[in-house]
Design a protein around this motif. Structure first.
Motif, PDB file in Angstrom:
ATOM      1  N   VAL A 130     -11.753  13.829  13.336  1.00  0.00           N
ATOM      2  CA  VAL A 130     -10.907  14.980  13.012  1.00  0.00           C
ATOM      3  C   VAL A 130     -11.480  15.620  11.751  1.00  0.00           C
ATOM      4  O   VAL A 130     -11.579  14.952  10.718  1.00  0.00           O
ATOM      5  CB  VAL A 130      -9.444  14.555  12.779  1.00  0.00           C
ATOM      6  N   PRO A 131     -11.896  16.869  11.797  1.00  0.00           N
ATOM      7  CA  PRO A 131     -12.496  17.502  10.616  1.00  0.00           C
ATOM      8  C   PRO A 131     -11.621  17.359   9.375  1.00  0.00           C
ATOM      9  O   PRO A 131     -10.413  17.609   9.421  1.00  0.00           O
ATOM     10  CB  PRO A 131     -12.620  18.971  11.038  1.00  0.00           C
ATOM     11  N   GLY A 132     -12.241  16.897   8.285  1.00  0.00           N
ATOM     12  CA  GLY A 132     -11.518  16.777   7.021  1.00  0.00           C
ATOM     13  C   GLY A 132     -10.724  15.504   6.863  1.00  0.00           C
ATOM     14  O   GLY A 132     -10.096  15.285   5.827  1.00  0.00           O
ATOM     15  N   GLU A 133     -10.732  14.639   7.879  1.00  0.00           N
ATOM     16  CA  GLU A 133      -9.981  13.387   7.806  1.00  0.00           C
ATOM     17  C   GLU A 133     -10.916  12.212   8.080  1.00  0.00           C
ATOM     18  O   GLU A 133     -11.847  12.333   8.871  1.00  0.00           O
ATOM     19  CB  GLU A 133      -8.833  13.358   8.816  1.00  0.00           C
ATOM     20  N   ALA A 134     -10.651  11.087   7.442  1.00  0.00           N
ATOM     21  CA  ALA A 134     -11.479   9.896   7.665  1.00  0.00           C
ATOM     22  C   ALA A 134     -10.577   8.703   7.939  1.00  0.00           C
ATOM     23  O   ALA A 134      -9.686   8.392   7.147  1.00  0.00           O
ATOM     24  CB  ALA A 134     -12.357   9.618   6.448  1.00  0.00           C
ATOM     25  N   LYS A 135     -10.814   8.064   9.076  1.00  0.00           N
ATOM     26  CA  LYS A 135     -10.089   6.837   9.417  1.00  0.00           C
ATOM     27  C   LYS A 135     -11.000   5.658   9.108  1.00  0.00           C
ATOM     28  O   LYS A 135     -12.075   5.523   9.707  1.00  0.00           O
ATOM     29  CB  LYS A 135      -9.702   6.839  10.896  1.00  0.00           C
ATOM     30  N   ILE A 136     -10.558   4.809   8.174  1.00  0.00           N
ATOM     31  CA  ILE A 136     -11.400   3.729   7.661  1.00  0.00           C
ATOM     32  C   ILE A 136     -10.679   2.394   7.806  1.00  0.00           C
ATOM     33  O   ILE A 136      -9.510   2.264   7.423  1.00  0.00           O
ATOM     34  CB  ILE A 136     -11.738   3.965   6.175  1.00  0.00           C
ATOM     35  N   TYR A 137     -11.405   1.417   8.335  1.00  0.00           N
ATOM     36  CA  TYR A 137     -10.875   0.055   8.398  1.00  0.00           C
ATOM     37  C   TYR A 137     -11.811  -0.866   7.620  1.00  0.00           C
ATOM     38  O   TYR A 137     -13.035  -0.842   7.811  1.00  0.00           O
ATOM     39  CB  TYR A 137     -10.781  -0.433   9.845  1.00  0.00           C
ATOM     40  N   ALA A 138     -11.222  -1.659   6.746  1.00  0.00           N
ATOM     41  CA  ALA A 138     -11.994  -2.628   5.963  1.00  0.00           C
ATOM     42  C   ALA A 138     -11.421  -4.013   6.206  1.00  0.00           C
ATOM     43  O   ALA A 138     -10.211  -4.218   6.074  1.00  0.00           O
ATOM     44  CB  ALA A 138     -11.920  -2.280   4.475  1.00  0.00           C
ATOM     45  N   CYS A 139     -12.279  -4.940   6.577  1.00  0.00           N
ATOM     46  CA  CYS A 139     -11.828  -6.314   6.793  1.00  0.00           C
ATOM     47  C   CYS A 139     -11.326  -6.905   5.482  1.00  0.00           C
ATOM     48  O   CYS A 139     -12.034  -6.898   4.477  1.00  0.00           O
ATOM     49  CB  CYS A 139     -12.953  -7.174   7.349  1.00  0.00           C
ATOM     50  N   GLY A 140     -10.113  -7.413   5.510  1.00  0.00           N
ATOM     51  CA  GLY A 140      -9.514  -7.990   4.317  1.00  0.00           C
ATOM     52  C   GLY A 140      -9.724  -9.490   4.247  1.00  0.00           C
ATOM     53  O   GLY A 140     -10.371 -10.093   5.101  1.00  0.00           O
ATOM     54  N   PRO A 141      -9.159 -10.133   3.231  1.00  0.00           N
ATOM     55  CA  PRO A 141      -9.405 -11.563   3.010  1.00  0.00           C
ATOM     56  C   PRO A 141      -8.576 -12.459   3.916  1.00  0.00           C
ATOM     57  O   PRO A 141      -7.508 -12.073   4.400  1.00  0.00           O
ATOM     58  CB  PRO A 141      -8.982 -11.753   1.547  1.00  0.00           C
ATOM     59  N   THR A 142      -9.101 -13.649   4.156  1.00  0.00           N
ATOM     60  CA  THR A 142      -8.301 -14.727   4.730  1.00  0.00           C
ATOM     61  C   THR A 142      -7.635 -15.413   3.549  1.00  0.00           C
ATOM     62  O   THR A 142      -8.314 -15.949   2.662  1.00  0.00           O
ATOM     63  CB  THR A 142      -9.199 -15.719   5.496  1.00  0.00           C
ATOM     64  N   VAL A 143      -6.313 -15.363   3.507  1.00  0.00           N
ATOM     65  CA  VAL A 143      -5.596 -15.677   2.268  1.00  0.00           C
ATOM     66  C   VAL A 143      -5.223 -17.159   2.188  1.00  0.00           C
ATOM     67  O   VAL A 143      -4.100 -17.566   2.474  1.00  0.00           O
ATOM     68  CB  VAL A 143      -4.359 -14.764   2.118  1.00  0.00           C
TER      69      VAL A 143
ATOM     70  N   GLN B 212       1.399 -16.195   1.796  1.00  0.00           N
ATOM     71  CA  GLN B 212       2.133 -15.253   0.943  1.00  0.00           C
ATOM     72  C   GLN B 212       1.739 -15.412  -0.520  1.00  0.00           C
ATOM     73  O   GLN B 212       1.628 -14.423  -1.254  1.00  0.00           O
ATOM     74  CB  GLN B 212       3.642 -15.463   1.105  1.00  0.00           C
ATOM     75  N   ARG B 213       1.512 -16.655  -0.938  1.00  0.00           N
ATOM     76  CA  ARG B 213       1.103 -16.879  -2.331  1.00  0.00           C
ATOM     77  C   ARG B 213      -0.221 -16.202  -2.630  1.00  0.00           C
ATOM     78  O   ARG B 213      -0.364 -15.498  -3.647  1.00  0.00           O
ATOM     79  CB  ARG B 213       1.007 -18.376  -2.624  1.00  0.00           C
ATOM     80  N   TYR B 214      -1.180 -16.363  -1.717  1.00  0.00           N
ATOM     81  CA  TYR B 214      -2.508 -15.817  -1.997  1.00  0.00           C
ATOM     82  C   TYR B 214      -2.620 -14.323  -1.687  1.00  0.00           C
ATOM     83  O   TYR B 214      -3.536 -13.664  -2.192  1.00  0.00           O
ATOM     84  CB  TYR B 214      -3.578 -16.646  -1.291  1.00  0.00           C
ATOM     85  N   ILE B 215      -1.699 -13.793  -0.907  1.00  0.00           N
ATOM     86  CA  ILE B 215      -1.618 -12.329  -0.783  1.00  0.00           C
ATOM     87  C   ILE B 215      -1.237 -11.730  -2.130  1.00  0.00           C
ATOM     88  O   ILE B 215      -1.827 -10.741  -2.595  1.00  0.00           O
ATOM     89  CB  ILE B 215      -0.615 -11.918   0.305  1.00  0.00           C
ATOM     90  N   GLU B 216      -0.254 -12.354  -2.792  1.00  0.00           N
ATOM     91  CA  GLU B 216       0.161 -11.856  -4.107  1.00  0.00           C
ATOM     92  C   GLU B 216      -0.944 -12.030  -5.138  1.00  0.00           C
ATOM     93  O   GLU B 216      -1.143 -11.169  -6.000  1.00  0.00           O
ATOM     94  CB  GLU B 216       1.439 -12.568  -4.561  1.00  0.00           C
ATOM     95  N   GLU B 217      -1.681 -13.135  -5.064  1.00  0.00           N
ATOM     96  CA  GLU B 217      -2.797 -13.340  -5.997  1.00  0.00           C
ATOM     97  C   GLU B 217      -3.903 -12.316  -5.745  1.00  0.00           C
ATOM     98  O   GLU B 217      -4.530 -11.814  -6.680  1.00  0.00           O
ATOM     99  CB  GLU B 217      -3.356 -14.764  -5.868  1.00  0.00           C
ATOM    100  N   TYR B 218      -4.133 -11.997  -4.472  1.00  0.00           N
ATOM    101  CA  TYR B 218      -5.120 -10.958  -4.145  1.00  0.00           C
ATOM    102  C   TYR B 218      -4.692  -9.627  -4.759  1.00  0.00           C
ATOM    103  O   TYR B 218      -5.510  -8.920  -5.371  1.00  0.00           O
ATOM    104  CB  TYR B 218      -5.262 -10.792  -2.630  1.00  0.00           C
ATOM    105  N   LYS B 219      -3.429  -9.273  -4.593  1.00  0.00           N
ATOM    106  CA  LYS B 219      -2.942  -7.998  -5.120  1.00  0.00           C
ATOM    107  C   LYS B 219      -3.109  -7.933  -6.631  1.00  0.00           C
ATOM    108  O   LYS B 219      -3.439  -6.879  -7.189  1.00  0.00           O
ATOM    109  CB  LYS B 219      -1.481  -7.795  -4.723  1.00  0.00           C
ATOM    110  N   SER B 220      -2.889  -9.058  -7.294  1.00  0.00           N
ATOM    111  CA  SER B 220      -3.055  -9.098  -8.748  1.00  0.00           C
ATOM    112  C   SER B 220      -4.507  -8.858  -9.133  1.00  0.00           C
ATOM    113  O   SER B 220      -4.803  -8.062 -10.039  1.00  0.00           O
ATOM    114  CB  SER B 220      -2.587 -10.462  -9.271  1.00  0.00           C
ATOM    115  N   ASP B 221      -5.442  -9.508  -8.433  1.00  0.00           N
ATOM    116  CA  ASP B 221      -6.865  -9.309  -8.726  1.00  0.00           C
ATOM    117  C   ASP B 221      -7.312  -7.890  -8.370  1.00  0.00           C
ATOM    118  O   ASP B 221      -8.087  -7.272  -9.107  1.00  0.00           O
ATOM    119  CB  ASP B 221      -7.708 -10.324  -7.955  1.00  0.00           C
TER     120      ASP B 221
END
Length: 466
Positions: free
Chosen positions: A18-31, A89-98
């Motif tokens: 779609v002109p002017g728009e970018a759909k991006i997927y980035a592989c996230g961490p295994t928490v 859930q613990r390491y999701i929060e730690e990821y967000k902090s980092d």
């Protein structure tokens, strides 16, 4: 903008669906643990990609998942006599902090794998119905790689070469060593969900394919990740997505290079494994971010105590430039002065070089060089000795902050230590006004002990930390 596409092995003009728009997927961490410095590179690099696309006028929708069910998470939960939900859930929060410490903006969506089990079952069912997957007697479901005639197109490896390195592990009931699990039959003590093949849980690869489809659609613009994910993870994502959906999965594949530690591969066995939290506690988060974007994203980079120290020193040069500019802006006379049009053009030339670098496959290394050249030009052409106008100071400061912001740098705000320093500087000024030279000198010595350098100017006192 030119992007090096791993799929075609060449640079290509980025043309979004779609002109002017970018759909991006980035592989996230295994928490299941804190993120390590290798994880930090794609997080920082592709945060810059998003920032730059938006800087150039495009909108973006970015999705980064959390893999919250996996063998490693289950193993960690068992070690802690806990459960997978508590660990993840613990390491999701730690990821967000980092991530916050690294100044990485949250994705538009951070889906959890466990929130998308129904979609995974639907995609696996479609693959079984189309003959691309088969159930085994133990409740597993496997993707049949030989049914996909394009398998191997991302990693550019012939199917025979891939087969030579594949094995069938004990307990697996796949027909071919290259086949991979879409669904894993339930094992005692493991979390499971009900499916047409009995209780079980999803394989790793199907998770990302399902979340891409749900949150971005069947075909996306850019899929990002580390070089280590090209095979098998991204190769398998393409296979299952394109066979299930019947359309191309992603138009552009971007992969960042590896990180070495003291010129050796990072590994726990070598004792050179560092988490982001470990390094940040000693050096701060921002030098880590600086390191991650200091080289072109596709080249390997080396981490060492000496290099991260150099990154910290480089950042201070940029902070000092901005501090000088802010001081000049605060004390500059209103309006413009003769000759400043040439200065403006000179400063704009660095912006042109910055954009040229970023347009060439997100070359953050050359973009950083342009930012440092801008800082040098500012320090040379705008000085207290010949006070510039507020117009040119404001222009320079805005441009400097703009380019630094695209790279996600210079986000450190004032802290308690800064406020204490400024309070001491004010007390010193009062002591000098009262001709209490002994007190003024004592304060100056105290500031010097803190490595604070003072510069008395007609416009007031400037300071910086060496």
């Amino acid at each position: 903008m030119q992007i090096y596409n791993t799929l075609t092995r060449k640079k290509e003009e980025f043309v979004p669906i779609v002109p002017g728009e970018a759909k991006i997927y980035a592989c996230g961490p295994t928490v299941y643990n804190y993120i390590h410095i290798g994880n930090a590179r794609p997080i920082c690099v592709f945060d810059v990609l998003r920032r730059y696309l938006e800087y150039r006028g495009k909108t973006s929708k970015t999705v980064q998942n959390f893999t919250d069910i996996d063998d490693k998470i289950i193993r960690k939960a068992n070690e802690e006599n806990s459960d997978y939900l508590t660990v993840s859930q613990r390491y999701i929060e730690e990821y967000k902090s980092d991530a916050k410490g690294l100044n990485v903006r949250p994705a538009d969506v951070h889906p959890l794998a466990t929130e998308n089990i129904d979609g995974m079952i639907d995609m696996i069912s479609a693959l079984v119905d189309k003959g691309y997957a088969y159930p085994a007697e133990n409740g597993d479901v496997y993707f049949s790689t030989l049914k996909d005639k394009e398998y191997g197109k991302l990693s550019h490896q012939p199917i025979d070469d891939l087969k030579s390195g594949a094995r069938i592990a004990v307990g697996e009931e796949k027909k071919n060593p290259l086949d991979f699990a879409l669904w894993k039959g339930a094992k005692p003590g493991e979390p499971s969900w009900i499916s047409p093949w009995g209780k079980g849980r999803p394989g790793w690869h199907i998770e990302c394919s399902t979340m891409v489809k749900r949150y971005l659609g069947k075909t996306i613009d850019i899929h990002c990740g580390g070089q280590d994910l090209i095979f098998p993870h991204h190769e398998n994502e393409i296979a299952q997505s394109e066979c299930a959906n019947g359309v191309p999965f992603a138009h552009y594949w971007m992969h960042n290079g590896y990180i070495n530690v003291d010129n050796k591969k990072m590994s726990k066995s070598l004792g050179n494994f560092f988490t982001v939290r470990d390094v940040a506690e000693k050096y701060g988060y921002e030098p880590i971010r600086f390191l991650m974007i200091s080289a072109h994203y596709r080249t390997p980079i080396n981490y060492s105590a000496e290099i991260i120290g150099q990154c910290k020193a480089s950042l201070e040069r940029l902070y000092n430039c901005r501090g000088n500019l802010e001081f000049l802006c605060a004390h500059a006379p209103e309006g413009a002065k003769d000759g400043e049009r040439e200065i403006r053009r000179s400063l704009e030339s660095h912006q042109d070089k910055f954009i040229e670098a970023m347009e060439d496959d997100l070359n953050t290394a050359d973009a950083l060089s342009a930012l440092f050249d801008l800082a040098k030009d500012i320090n040379t052409k705008l000085s207290i000795s010949s006070p510039p106008s507020k117009d040119i100071c404001t222009f320079a400061l805005n441009l400097f902050n703009e380019l630094a912001g695209v790279l996600g740098l210079l986000y450190r705000g004032k802290n308690d230590a800064d406020e204490e320093i400024e309070k001491l500087i004010e007390e010193r000024a009062q002591a000098r006004a009262a001709k209490d030279w002994a007190k003024a000198d004592k304060i100056r010595d105290e500031l010097k002990a803190r490595r604070v350098v003072l510069e008395d100017t007609p416009q007031g006192v400037k300071w910086r930390v060496e």
